[in-house]
Write an enzyme that holds these catalytic residues in place. Structure first.
Site, PDB file in Angstrom:
ATOM      1  N   GLU A 342       8.965  48.190  92.515  1.00 53.02           N
ATOM      2  CA  GLU A 342       8.522  48.292  91.124  1.00 53.02           C
ATOM      3  C   GLU A 342       9.087  47.134  90.322  1.00 53.02           C
ATOM      4  OE1 GLU A 342       7.645  52.910  89.885  1.00 53.02           O
ATOM      5  OE2 GLU A 342       9.542  52.036  89.277  1.00 53.02           O
ATOM      6  N   CYS A 343       8.246  46.411  89.630  1.00 54.29           N
ATOM      7  CA  CYS A 343       8.638  45.355  88.710  1.00 54.29           C
ATOM      8  C   CYS A 343       9.561  44.348  89.404  1.00 54.29           C
ATOM      9  CB  CYS A 343       9.253  45.942  87.450  1.00 54.29           C
ATOM     10  SG  CYS A 343       9.254  44.803  86.051  1.00 54.29           S
TER      11      CYS A 343
END
Length: 455
Positions: A342-343
């Site tokens: 994520e990210c």
């Protein structure tokens, strides 16, 4: 309703009371007041816990440090109401007082159905909690009476019950504000002088993380003492309203675990995991196996999936690129088991990460994209994602709600298959996003909860 005491026959019920701490805008001092109250009340022996309204990893870690209880997010847009109820019930099981810190201004949200805008006002109205409004009074005096009058009458379902004046310049300044606002009948529960102790250090995504603060315990203790000197703690406690007993559990509401034994990257570069997500994974029977890429640790071999959260890999790109044990171990892991980023985790799964100075660092190369922190552009907002294939986040067609908040840009898309179709919080189509290759997937999208419907 929670209970106090050990013996079942003698346990006395604890009636949990709640209070929203908000402000007209960002930068007014909400976090300072919230952390100071948590530290001061905890020091008096009050079982106090806290939540952050909206998507925020950093403040919840400070809340946990100040209160001694796990952090919590409550988001009226991203979370179904039943999930909010279940999270509150769990968080207040042994708490006398719940402080909910708002984000931005009290009524700031998105264009959405009533009660689902993401604003702190949604929680105040739905939960029947009074609002303690923190106002930065620097640069004006009598004009704050007009501001308070507006906030008091803007929404009949939201009750402004008290005020804290922040950055007061002098006794005369304080008297002028008090005199001008007296007719409104709003109690002023504190006045914090302009020469307050230095604020907690910040960086591009907010406060420097709690775990990186060199003397966090001492800083919180000093902040608690300062707030106790300038706020009426008894009056603040009295302002809070009793909360009804919430029922229900997290089953079927929170994100399912990506595996039964989850290798979870956890250090200063990878720390953005929502507490309610990890709690739901554990409740589903999953075991979290933390490891530190910054310490050059590979994902534990006993795990059956690997999760690379967001965080600050752009600040540690050189060190990560030199962590051969981590990168080689991650590649071996991905050959047989799923890996999701994520990210910041998504950035590390790519080919190259360019740091703020423009230096390029080789990453895991499990996805084909490259990213840059030198060529910055802020990406911020709620997101709804429809998964395009089966994977650790769910089956194809699953709808998730979450957000994006990053400054990195994709410099080379890399030919990955897209992970999901995104729209913004108001339903406008953004298009395909993220990437997947074999067992590896990633996206800048942070998942918060399952949407209430699937397509």
């Amino acid at each position: 309703m929670a209970y106090r005491g050990c013996a079942a026959a003698s346990r006395e019920p604890i009636v949990t009371r709640g209070l929203i701490i908000s402000a007209p805008r960002s930068g007014s001092g909400k976090t300072t007041v919230t952390l100071g109250l948590l530290a001061a009340l905890r020091g008096r022996g009050v079982a106090v816990t806290a939540a952050k309204a909206g998507p925020d990893y950093i403040d919840t870690a400070f809340h946990a440090a100040a209160s001694g209880k796990p952090g919590l997010n409550l988001d009226s847009w991203a979370m179904p109401p039943a999930l909010i109820d279940a999270l509150i019930a769990d968080a207040t099981r042994d708490a006398e007082l719940l402080l909910v810190e708002g984000a931005m201004g009290l009524f700031d949200g998105i264009d959405a159905p009533p009660g689902r805008s993401g604003a702190a006002a949604d929680l105040a109205a739905r939960l029947g909690l009074p609002v303690l409004l923190v106002i930065d009074v620097s640069g004006a005096s009598q004009s704050h009476a007009a501001l308070l009058r507006g906030f008091s009458t803007h929404d009949p379902a939201v009750r402004i019950a008290g005020v804290v004046l922040n950055r007061v310049g002098s006794e005369r300044h304080l008297r002028m504000v008090r005199d001008a606002t007296a007719a409104l009948g709003l109690p002023i529960l504190g006045a914090i002088p302009r020469d307050a102790p230095p604020a907690l250090p910040e960086r591009h995504l907010g406060l420097v993380q709690a775990e990186e603060h060199p003397a966090l315990e001492a800083a919180l203790s000093a902040l608690g003492a300062h707030i106790a000197d300038h706020l009426d703690l008894d009056a603040v406690r009295a302002l809070a309203a009793p909360m009804g007993a919430a029922a229900g559990g997290l089953d079927g509401l929170a994100l399912p675990p990506p595996g039964q034994r989850i290798a979870l990257a956890r250090d200063a570069a990878f720390s953005f995991v929502y507490p309610h997500v990890m709690a739901a994974w554990r409740r589903a029977g999953a075991e979290l196996l933390p490891f530190s890429p910054l310490a050059d640790e590979a994902p534990p071999g006993a795990a059956d999936s690997c999760w690379l959260p967001g965080g600050y890999p752009e600040l540690h790109a050189g060190r990560l690129a030199a962590s051969a044990t981590f990168l080689d171990g991650l590649r071996r892991f991905a050959a047989t088991r799923p890996v999701h980023g994520e990210c910041g985790g998504h950035m590390v799964l790519g080919e190259v990460l360019e740091d703020a100075g423009g230096e390029r660092h080789a990453m895991a190369g499990l996805l084909g994209h490259s990213t840059s922190f030198a060529r910055r552009r802020m990406n911020l907002g709620y997101r709804q994602a429809r998964l395009l294939s089966d994977g650790v986040l769910g089956s194809a067609g699953t709808m998730l709600r979450g957000h994006e908040f990053h400054y990195a840009t994709v410099t080379q898309p890399g030919g990955n298959d897209p992970l999901a179709m995104l729209s913004d919080g108001e339903g406008r189509r953004i298009g395909p996003a993220g990437g997947r290759r074999g067992r590896v997937s990633g996206s800048f999208f942070h998942a918060i909860a399952l949407a209430e419907t699937t397509a």
